[in-house]
Design an enzyme around this catalytic site. Structure first.
Site, mmCIF file in Angstrom:
data_model
loop_
_atom_site.group_PDB
_atom_site.id
_atom_site.type_symbol
_atom_site.label_atom_id
_atom_site.label_comp_id
_atom_site.label_asym_id
_atom_site.label_seq_id
_atom_site.Cartn_x
_atom_site.Cartn_y
_atom_site.Cartn_z
ATOM 1 N N CYS A 150 -15.805 0.103 -21.619
ATOM 2 C CA CYS A 150 -17.167 -0.236 -21.202
ATOM 3 C C CYS A 150 -17.619 -1.580 -21.773
ATOM 4 O O CYS A 150 -18.493 -2.237 -21.207
ATOM 5 C CB CYS A 150 -18.124 0.877 -21.594
ATOM 6 N N GLU A 204 0.826 -1.209 0.000
ATOM 7 C CA GLU A 204 0.000 0.000 0.000
ATOM 8 C C GLU A 204 0.862 1.262 0.000
ATOM 9 O O GLU A 204 0.530 2.243 -0.678
ATOM 10 C CB GLU A 204 -0.963 -0.001 1.189
#
Length: 293
Positions: free
Chosen positions: A203, A40
């Site tokens: 998409c 992270e």
DNA sequence: TATACGTGGCT
DNA sequence: TAGCCAAGTAT
């Protein structure tokens, strides 16, 4: 029909994620909380491809917080190499020290305890709690903000970041089940990272295509406040800082003023950069020159 | 809330 | 080519 209920999104995203998630080492079940914490830190503003080799080397050298805490912070900065934002290396080292001294060498699972550690903010604290310990908390990064802005909000881009609004938006669709919540946190991030991208979203590959509010509305253009344009790096103070840090990382003895100032012609700008690095603790004076801390 | 903070790949 | 963008944090 747009995904206005709270079940459609997680169901579609989680099914997609379980079938399409990239195999990343910090997602392996046996990866330690420390390994996840390190990932992270490295992933803050940094693409996965550049983190991968660094992460492996780091975990091999310092497999536990205590291992990292046992070396000087400069070693962390040197090993950080050119990942960028070297303050992260300093903070990660300070984090390792705090975990070793205040938490018995165990990465905390509590969001507030994580937030109290250096270099850990709202995103990283929740990411570590959720991904390392399975805690059901909303995890919101830039990818999640974009996915929610489009799929739920019907906007091309998220508005300006607001911790309160962003966490509320994610909380509204986060599954109650702990495991489903963990997968949805990871899945929403992954969707934003590889399908619902900032530019040229794919998409055709998106599990939310049939329910995405933005798509259903005909892809209206974004009309909100624009994010400030990123300043040019070439010739900037950041550039000069980067040059100095590169020199300090390569050196194994003090680098003199003369050697450093030769890196940049503008004396005033050079002075600003070096002073900034000293103030940040990324460089320290030693004898006739400068070294890593 | 706005700005500073690295680095490199992609379009 | 120049600009955009990348799992944020601290101030």
């Amino acid at each position: 029909m747009p995904a206005t209920d709270t079940e459609t999104l997680p169901r579609a995203v989680n099914a997609w994620f379980r079938a399409n998630a990239r195999e990343l080492p910090w997602r392996e079940p046996q990866c330690s909380a420390w390994g996840i914490l390190v990932s992270e830190f490295m992933l803050q503003q940094t693409p996965v491809a550049r983190v991968l080799p660094q992460w492996h080397a780091w975990l091999e050298r310092w497999p536990t917080p205590a291992a990292l805490a046992s070396v000087p912070p400069g070693e962390a900065v040197r090993a950080w190499n050119r990942l960028g934002y070297p303050r992260r290396a300093l903070w990660l080292h300070a984090c390792a020290v705090a975990i070793t001294e205040k938490h018995g060498g165990v990465v905390p699972a509590d969001v507030d305890e994580l937030l109290a550690l250096p270099g850990i903010g709202p995103y990283t604290a929740r990411a570590v709690a959720a991904f390392a310990y399975g805690v059901r908390v909303p995890v919101v990064d830039t990818n999640v903000r974009r996915v929610l802005a489009r799929a739920v909000g019907g906007q091309a881009e998220p508005g300006p970041p607001s911790a309160t609004r962003d966490l509320a938006a994610m909380s509204a669709v986060l599954p109650l089940d702990e495991d489903e919540a963990r997968v949805f946190n990871a899945g929403a991030m992954e969707l934003g990272a590889i399908v619902c991208t900032a530019r040229a979203p794919r998409c055709g590959d998106c599990p939310l295509a049939s329910v995405c509010s933005w798509r259903l509305a005909g892809y209206p253009a974004y009309d909100g406040p624009r994010r400030a344009v990123q300043k040019k790096y070439e010739g900037s103070d950041r550039h000069v800082r980067g040059l100095i840090m590169r020199e300090l990382r390569a050196a194994h003895m003090p680098v003199t003023d003369a050697e450093l100032s030769a890196l940049w012609p503008d004396e005033a700008q050079f002075g600003r950069a070096l002073a900034g690095l000293l103030a940040d603790g990324l460089a320290v004076r030693e004898g006739a020159g400068y070294v890593l801390p």
